[in-house]
Design a protein around this motif. Structure first.
Motif, PDB file in Angstrom:
ATOM      1  N   ALA A 486      -2.621   0.505  14.054  1.00 20.15           N
ATOM      2  CA  ALA A 486      -2.576   0.381  12.593  1.00 20.15           C
ATOM      3  C   ALA A 486      -2.354   1.743  11.940  1.00 20.15           C
ATOM      4  N   ILE A 487      -3.021   2.778  12.484  1.00 24.53           N
ATOM      5  CA  ILE A 487      -2.853   4.130  11.939  1.00 24.53           C
ATOM      6  C   ILE A 487      -1.413   4.606  12.090  1.00 24.53           C
ATOM      7  N   ARG A 488      -0.820   4.374  13.234  1.00 21.85           N
ATOM      8  CA  ARG A 488       0.565   4.813  13.457  1.00 21.85           C
ATOM      9  C   ARG A 488       1.517   4.129  12.484  1.00 21.85           C
ATOM     10  N   LEU A 489       1.275   2.866  12.198  1.00 22.32           N
ATOM     11  CA  LEU A 489       2.132   2.156  11.252  1.00 22.32           C
ATOM     12  C   LEU A 489       1.941   2.689   9.828  1.00 22.32           C
ATOM     13  N   LEU A 490       0.708   2.982   9.448  1.00 27.27           N
ATOM     14  CA  LEU A 490       0.442   3.491   8.100  1.00 27.27           C
ATOM     15  C   LEU A 490       1.057   4.865   7.883  1.00 27.27           C
ATOM     16  N   LYS A 491       1.225   5.618   8.951  1.00 30.72           N
ATOM     17  CA  LYS A 491       1.807   6.955   8.815  1.00 30.72           C
ATOM     18  C   LYS A 491       3.292   6.928   8.489  1.00 30.72           C
ATOM     19  N   HIS A 492       3.885   5.756   8.476  1.00 34.21           N
ATOM     20  CA  HIS A 492       5.293   5.655   8.081  1.00 34.21           C
ATOM     21  C   HIS A 492       5.488   5.894   6.588  1.00 34.21           C
ATOM     22  N   LEU A 493       4.406   5.807   5.809  1.00 32.23           N
ATOM     23  CA  LEU A 493       4.513   6.039   4.366  1.00 32.23           C
ATOM     24  C   LEU A 493       4.559   7.536   4.098  1.00 32.23           C
ATOM     25  N   ASP A 494       5.594   7.959   3.390  1.00 34.53           N
ATOM     26  CA  ASP A 494       5.761   9.375   3.071  1.00 34.53           C
ATOM     27  C   ASP A 494       4.873   9.759   1.891  1.00 34.53           C
ATOM     28  N   HIS A 501      -1.382   7.331  -0.888  1.00 36.43           N
ATOM     29  CA  HIS A 501      -2.787   7.738  -0.948  1.00 36.43           C
ATOM     30  C   HIS A 501      -3.710   6.613  -0.487  1.00 36.43           C
ATOM     31  N   HIS A 502      -3.348   5.387  -0.791  1.00 36.26           N
ATOM     32  CA  HIS A 502      -4.130   4.250  -0.292  1.00 36.26           C
ATOM     33  C   HIS A 502      -4.047   4.194   1.232  1.00 36.26           C
ATOM     34  N   ALA A 503      -2.865   4.454   1.772  1.00 40.77           N
ATOM     35  CA  ALA A 503      -2.700   4.459   3.225  1.00 40.77           C
ATOM     36  C   ALA A 503      -3.525   5.577   3.866  1.00 40.77           C
ATOM     37  N   ARG A 504      -3.589   6.741   3.191  1.00 39.63           N
ATOM     38  CA  ARG A 504      -4.384   7.843   3.725  1.00 39.63           C
ATOM     39  C   ARG A 504      -5.870   7.494   3.771  1.00 39.63           C
ATOM     40  N   LYS A 505      -6.328   6.795   2.766  1.00 38.14           N
ATOM     41  CA  LYS A 505      -7.732   6.366   2.771  1.00 38.14           C
ATOM     42  C   LYS A 505      -8.004   5.435   3.949  1.00 38.14           C
ATOM     43  N   LEU A 506      -7.075   4.532   4.185  1.00 37.23           N
ATOM     44  CA  LEU A 506      -7.236   3.606   5.308  1.00 37.23           C
ATOM     45  C   LEU A 506      -7.209   4.351   6.640  1.00 37.23           C
ATOM     46  N   ILE A 507      -6.335   5.348   6.753  1.00 33.29           N
ATOM     47  CA  ILE A 507      -6.255   6.136   7.992  1.00 33.29           C
ATOM     48  C   ILE A 507      -7.571   6.858   8.241  1.00 33.29           C
ATOM     49  N   GLU A 508      -8.141   7.442   7.195  1.00 35.21           N
ATOM     50  CA  GLU A 508      -9.430   8.130   7.342  1.00 35.21           C
ATOM     51  C   GLU A 508     -10.523   7.151   7.764  1.00 35.21           C
ATOM     52  N   GLN A 509     -10.533   5.979   7.146  1.00 40.12           N
ATOM     53  CA  GLN A 509     -11.566   4.999   7.485  1.00 40.12           C
ATOM     54  C   GLN A 509     -11.404   4.482   8.912  1.00 40.12           C
ATOM     55  N   LEU A 510     -10.180   4.204   9.329  1.00 42.00           N
ATOM     56  CA  LEU A 510      -9.947   3.719  10.691  1.00 42.00           C
ATOM     57  C   LEU A 510     -10.280   4.793  11.726  1.00 42.00           C
ATOM     58  N   SER A 511     -10.020   6.056  11.377  1.00 41.04           N
ATOM     59  CA  SER A 511     -10.381   7.145  12.285  1.00 41.04           C
ATOM     60  C   SER A 511     -11.896   7.230  12.462  1.00 41.04           C
ATOM     61  N   LYS A 512     -12.621   7.032  11.365  1.00 43.47           N
ATOM     62  CA  LYS A 512     -14.084   7.008  11.464  1.00 43.47           C
ATOM     63  C   LYS A 512     -14.562   5.837  12.325  1.00 43.47           C
ATOM     64  N   ASN A 513     -13.868   4.697  12.190  1.00 39.59           N
ATOM     65  CA  ASN A 513     -14.233   3.534  13.013  1.00 39.59           C
ATOM     66  C   ASN A 513     -14.038   3.827  14.500  1.00 39.59           C
ATOM     67  N   ILE A 514     -12.948   4.518  14.832  1.00 38.45           N
ATOM     68  CA  ILE A 514     -12.710   4.889  16.234  1.00 38.45           C
ATOM     69  C   ILE A 514     -13.826   5.825  16.729  1.00 38.45           C
ATOM     70  N   TYR A 515     -14.170   6.795  15.898  1.00 38.63           N
ATOM     71  CA  TYR A 515     -15.222   7.744  16.270  1.00 38.63           C
ATOM     72  C   TYR A 515     -16.555   7.021  16.488  1.00 38.63           C
ATOM     73  N   GLN A 516     -16.892   6.115  15.583  1.00 41.72           N
ATOM     74  CA  GLN A 516     -18.153   5.387  15.722  1.00 41.72           C
ATOM     75  C   GLN A 516     -18.151   4.485  16.959  1.00 41.72           C
TER      76      GLN A 516
END
Length: 563
Positions: A486-494, A501-516
């Motif tokens: 999901a993160i790789r797909l969201l990074k397609h937004l320039d 910015h909404h995609a960046r928030k999701l990327i940060e949240q998903l990264s935290k989920n991976i860490y947890q």
């Protein structure tokens, strides 16, 4: 309100600091109040937030360069100016700084905005300046604020200053408590708001008895120069509703004019000058006997003439006077005809005045009925008012006034559309701009250009939203690889695209989920799986440094256990 400007800045997702909550909504709340309730056109307002759409091709992303550039370009010499900033601020080497979204503690002078220079720049562009700072200090050193207050007092700048040493979240993270209280005060006092009234209202609203759930909130400090303490902070509003006094004055003028015209000699008491009596025409009476006369024999020629009676002599004298009487008769006829014509023209003017008065009243009612529909500031209501005004035909009373109103209301529709586009509501902007009528060719052409631009942006916004939804659909609970896909797909937004910015928030949240998830597996003793999981955390996220420390720790534990 062309003499008013407002700049509203709210920053949440800092690149190098802990994210804040409520800043963006606070900035939008102030913007919405000015636009929707104070009826200020969007070209006099500026909104800079993490996700605010860009008007035209210029970015409203709140980094240092954009903020300073917008301040320089959007501010002209105006009578009233409001500047609002909610985000981080620090004191560095004895100077207070506001921190844009890209600021870095390692290079404050180059990446932050010095409060002193900002105040100078704003004060040079405004006669009545109000600055509102709702700050949080990431250093928690207690140094932020005193320099800002000293500068405001020295320069006699109106200032509302709030500073918290640690982060708090308001209910639902909608907006800050200060902004909630501020917008309440604006709605209560409207255009009569002053610093003195704001001071009293905020002290009452933000007192400890009202904020038991938010002990972290301190009362804002208000710097209020004596000379402006009781002066309005907003320019006088122009009423959109019907001005009944103006209509009464207009009606009075019409009635007065009609009365003055009609009070000339009334028809029922019109006195015409007496016409001269016709002269009596002399008549020769053949029945009157001629008087006998003696004929002198000495004059035979005379003796042959007939004798003339006294009546014949009088008739001859009367006939000599008849030209004078004819002249008097001719003069009298002309005077009589003139009076009749004057009387007829008077009646015609009275009739035309009555028709014109009735037409003015009828057209005024049309305009008034259109104005009444403007009690709600909506594009559809302005369009409805325009349709009413179009009923007034050319070459009739109030036609030019109706055309002026049509142009004014058309501009208001375009302003509403632009305001919606600024906050990212492109569908609403498109719906509004389609209501701009073609009566004003230049305005209509501008509306059509905006329509094409917003249709493109709306389609792009929808496409990006679909991409975000697809990315979220890939997520499977407790499966780190699905988060990574999901993160790789969201990074397609320039960065320049809507939804970034909404995609960046999701990327940060998903990264935290991976860490947890990695932490959970490490606690369960699955160190190898935990290390594999934590390696999926992207290196451009805030949690990445912490993830790397955990990875090193787990590898060391794994090495010790293998030995």
């Amino acid at each position: 309100m062309n003499n008013f400007r407002a700049i509203s800045i709210g920053i949440e997702d800092y690149l190098h600091y802990q994210p804040l909550t409520g800043s963006e909504n606070s900035a939008q709340a102030l913007y919405r109040y000015f636009f929707e309730e104070a009826n200020i056109p969007p070209h006099q307002l500026l909104l800079l937030t993490d996700t605010s759409p860009s008007p035209g091709k210029r970015s409203t992303y709140p980094n240092r360069d954009n903020i300073l550039q917008w301040i320089n370009d959007s501010l002209i010499k105006v009578e009233y100016c409001w500047f609002f900033f909610q985000g981080y601020g620090i004191n560095y080497q004895g100077e207070d700084y506001l921190l844009p979204i890209d600021s870095n503690l390692n290079s404050i002078s180059q990446t932050a905005i010095k409060v002193r220079s900002l105040f100078d720049r704003l004060q040079s562009k405004s006669q009545n300046l109000l600055i509102i700072l709702d700050l949080q200090n990431p250093l928690k050193d207690g140094k932020l604020g005193q320099m800002t207050l000293d500068i405001a007092q020295k320069k006699e700048i109106s200032l509302i200053f709030s500073c918290r040493s640690h982060v708090y979240q308001s209910i639902s993270a909608e907006k800050s408590i200060l902004m909630s209280a501020l917008t309440e005060a604006l709605r209560y006092y409207s255009h009569h708001v002053t610093l003195h009234k704001l001071d009293s209202y905020l002290k009452e609203r933000l007192s400890s008895s009202h904020q038991k759930n938010f002990p972290a909130i301190a009362l804002p400090i208000i710097i209020s120069p004596e000379k402006v303490r009781h002066q309005p902070l907003l320019p006088t509003a122009k009423k959109q509703v019907v001005n009944s006094q103006e209509n009464r004055n207009l009606s009075f003028k019409i009635q007065e004019k009609f009365t003055q015209t009609s009070t000339k000699t009334p028809t029922s008491t019109l006195i015409l000058p007496k016409l001269p009596q016709p002269p009596l025409k002399p008549q020769l009476s053949l029945n009157v006997p001629l008087t006998e006369t003696k004929i002198k024999p000495s004059s035979p020629a005379v003796s042959s003439l007939p004798s003339v009676s006294s009546t014949s002599i009088k008739s001859t004298q009367t006939s000599q006077k008849s030209p004078i009487k004819k002249y008097l008769l001719w003069i009298g006829g002309i005077l009589g005809a003139t009076v009749v014509l004057w009387w007829m023209s008077l009646k015609i003017r009275q009739h035309l005045n009555t028709i014109n008065y009735q037409k003015i009243q009828e057209n005024q009612q049309i305009l008034d009925y259109g104005k009444i529909s403007l009690s709600v500031q909506q594009a559809s209501q302005y369009n409805k008012a325009i349709n009413y005004a179009r009923q007034i035909q050319p070459h009739t009373a109030l036609y030019q006034q109706a055309q002026d109103k049509i142009n004014q209301w058309s501009q208001m529709i375009l302003d509403i559309a632009q305001g919606r586009a600024i906050i990212g509501d492109f569908q609403g902007a498109i719906a509004a701009v389609k209501l701009v009528p073609p009566d004003n060719p230049k305005l209509y052409e501008l509306a059509q250009q905006s329509l094409k631009e917003w249709q493109h942006l709306s389609q792009k916004q929808q496409d990006n939203q679909v991409l975000i939804e697809v990315a979220l659909s890939l997520i499977k609970p407790n499966q780190a690889s699905s988060y990574n896909r999901a993160i790789r797909l969201l990074k397609h937004l320039d960065k320049k695209e809507l939804g970034y910015h909404h995609a960046r928030k999701l990327i940060e949240q998903l990264s935290k989920n991976i860490y947890q998830l990695a932490q959970t597996r490490a606690k369960e003793g699955q160190l190898i799986l935990a290390i594999e999981t934590i390696e999926l955390v992207p290196n451009d996220t805030q949690v990445y440094p912490i993830a790397q420390e955990a990875k090193i720790n787990w590898q060391q534990r794994l090495n010790r256990s293998s030995n």
